[in-house]
Design a protein around this motif. Structure first.
Motif, PDB file in Angstrom:
ATOM      1  N   PHE A  89       0.845  -1.203   0.000  1.00  0.00           N
ATOM      2  CA  PHE A  89       0.000   0.000   0.000  1.00  0.00           C
ATOM      3  C   PHE A  89       0.875   1.246   0.000  1.00  0.00           C
ATOM      4  N   SER A  90       0.440   2.277  -0.734  1.00  0.00           N
ATOM      5  CA  SER A  90       1.197   3.528  -0.762  1.00  0.00           C
ATOM      6  C   SER A  90       0.269   4.710  -1.007  1.00  0.00           C
ATOM      7  N   ALA A  91       0.775   5.884  -0.700  1.00  0.00           N
ATOM      8  CA  ALA A  91       0.067   7.144  -0.916  1.00  0.00           C
ATOM      9  C   ALA A  91       1.037   8.142  -1.536  1.00  0.00           C
ATOM     10  N   SER A  92       0.492   9.179  -2.151  1.00  0.00           N
ATOM     11  CA  SER A  92       1.356  10.182  -2.779  1.00  0.00           C
ATOM     12  C   SER A  92       0.746  11.565  -2.662  1.00  0.00           C
ATOM     13  N   MET A  93       1.630  12.559  -2.682  1.00  0.00           N
ATOM     14  CA  MET A  93       1.251  13.965  -2.733  1.00  0.00           C
ATOM     15  C   MET A  93       2.074  14.635  -3.829  1.00  0.00           C
ATOM     16  N   ALA A  94       1.503  15.627  -4.487  1.00  0.00           N
ATOM     17  CA  ALA A  94       2.213  16.266  -5.587  1.00  0.00           C
ATOM     18  C   ALA A  94       1.865  17.738  -5.693  1.00  0.00           C
ATOM     19  N   ALA A  95       2.815  18.498  -6.226  1.00  0.00           N
ATOM     20  CA  ALA A  95       2.601  19.887  -6.613  1.00  0.00           C
ATOM     21  C   ALA A  95       3.076  20.012  -8.054  1.00  0.00           C
ATOM     22  N   GLY A  96       2.287  20.696  -8.881  1.00  0.00           N
ATOM     23  CA  GLY A  96       2.625  20.745 -10.294  1.00  0.00           C
ATOM     24  C   GLY A  96       2.491  22.125 -10.889  1.00  0.00           C
ATOM     25  N   ILE A  97       3.099  22.270 -12.078  1.00  0.00           N
ATOM     26  CA  ILE A  97       2.983  23.492 -12.857  1.00  0.00           C
ATOM     27  C   ILE A  97       2.733  23.093 -14.300  1.00  0.00           C
ATOM     28  N   ARG A  98       1.897  23.879 -14.985  1.00  0.00           N
ATOM     29  CA  ARG A  98       1.539  23.579 -16.369  1.00  0.00           C
ATOM     30  C   ARG A  98       1.664  24.855 -17.200  1.00  0.00           C
ATOM     31  N   TYR A  99       2.233  24.707 -18.411  1.00  0.00           N
ATOM     32  CA  TYR A  99       2.278  25.823 -19.356  1.00  0.00           C
ATOM     33  C   TYR A  99       1.525  25.399 -20.600  1.00  0.00           C
ATOM     34  N   GLN A 100       0.463  26.121 -20.934  1.00  0.00           N
ATOM     35  CA  GLN A 100      -0.414  25.767 -22.036  1.00  0.00           C
ATOM     36  C   GLN A 100       0.102  26.391 -23.326  1.00  0.00           C
ATOM     37  N   PHE A 101       0.594  25.544 -24.266  1.00  0.00           N
ATOM     38  CA  PHE A 101       1.053  26.045 -25.563  1.00  0.00           C
ATOM     39  C   PHE A 101      -0.133  26.363 -26.464  1.00  0.00           C
ATOM     40  N   THR A 102      -1.037  25.386 -26.608  1.00  0.00           N
ATOM     41  CA  THR A 102      -2.240  25.531 -27.417  1.00  0.00           C
ATOM     42  C   THR A 102      -3.410  24.959 -26.615  1.00  0.00           C
ATOM     43  N   ASP A 103      -4.576  24.908 -27.233  1.00  0.00           N
ATOM     44  CA  ASP A 103      -5.729  24.327 -26.545  1.00  0.00           C
ATOM     45  C   ASP A 103      -5.521  22.850 -26.250  1.00  0.00           C
ATOM     46  N   GLN A 104      -4.690  22.178 -27.085  1.00  0.00           N
ATOM     47  CA  GLN A 104      -4.490  20.743 -26.915  1.00  0.00           C
ATOM     48  C   GLN A 104      -3.161  20.374 -26.253  1.00  0.00           C
ATOM     49  N   LEU A 105      -2.129  21.181 -26.423  1.00  0.00           N
ATOM     50  CA  LEU A 105      -0.794  20.822 -25.956  1.00  0.00           C
ATOM     51  C   LEU A 105      -0.342  21.687 -24.789  1.00  0.00           C
ATOM     52  N   ALA A 106       0.297  21.033 -23.814  1.00  0.00           N
ATOM     53  CA  ALA A 106       0.824  21.755 -22.654  1.00  0.00           C
ATOM     54  C   ALA A 106       2.089  21.060 -22.158  1.00  0.00           C
ATOM     55  N   LEU A 107       2.931  21.839 -21.500  1.00  0.00           N
ATOM     56  CA  LEU A 107       4.109  21.307 -20.822  1.00  0.00           C
ATOM     57  C   LEU A 107       3.790  21.197 -19.342  1.00  0.00           C
TER      58      LEU A 107
END
Length: 203
Positions: free
Chosen positions: A142-160
């Motif tokens: 058994f395991s658990a996770s926590m995360a913090a993220g950042i997103r850069y939207q290039f177009t409506d469909q693509l993002a980093l």
């Protein structure tokens, strides 16, 4: 002992936080901006703390190359469900071990008028401990996770996307034997941090 108490506290916090995320993710009201995204990640994983059951904490053997794929779906404004699979190969002495995570959870997005957005996420699931060779058997923990993220939207469909994630796995006696030898193996834990960067495609 202090690390074990902190680990238990983090797992309890995650357990009680998941329903809060689930409440945000599931809504009886229709939402007209549903979407699904798939993200392929590459990154590095690092042992933060590791107790193989012998009572001796092991800081690990450095960075491990990792790969991950995430499936996200939108149910409510600024809220996503997430299914994540992450894989990495670590070496303990002469033993190579694949440590794989499969977690399901939720992600809350913090958006603005710029292409950048940030997020936080929680997940629960399993850790598949898969040693190479015939010395040890594979195990599921058994395991658990926590995360913090950042997103850069290039177009409506693509993002980093880039995520900083922490995994906490509870190792029972049988699981710990994959990481140590002898008769001293008992209950332990594995805490790993991971930095992932990848490309997201929205459907």
């Amino acid at each position: 002992m202090k690390i074990r108490q902190q680990l238990i506290s983090a797992l309890v916090l995650s357990t009680f936080s998941i329903p809060v995320l689930a409440e945000r993710l599931i809504s009886a009201e229709p939402y007209n901006n549903d979407y699904v995204t798939v993200t392929g990640f590459l990154g590095s994983r690092l042992d933060i703390d590791f107790d193989d059951g012998t009572g001796e904490n092991d800081p690990g053997d450095g960075l491990h190359f990792s790969q991950a794929i995430a499936l996200n779906w939108n149910y409510k404004e600024n809220s996503e469900g997430e299914l994540l699979f992450s894989n990495s190969l670590r070496t303990d002495g002469d033993q190579d071990i694949y440590v794989q995570y499969l977690h399901v959870g939720g992600r809350i997005l913090f958006t603005n008028t710029t292409p950048f957005s940030t997020s936080i996420a929680l997940g629960l699931g399993g850790t598949y401990i898969n040693p190479t060779g015939d010395t040890y058997e594979s195990n599921l923990a058994f395991s658990a996770s926590m995360a913090a993220g950042i997103r850069y939207q290039f177009t409506d469909q693509l993002a980093l996307r880039s995520d900083l994630r922490v995994y906490a796995t509870l190792l029972r006696e049988g699981h710990s034997e994959s990481f140590c030898s002898g008769d001293d193996c008992s209950d332990g834990y594995l805490i790993e941090g991971e930095i992932l960067t990848g490309i997201e495609y929205k459907f």
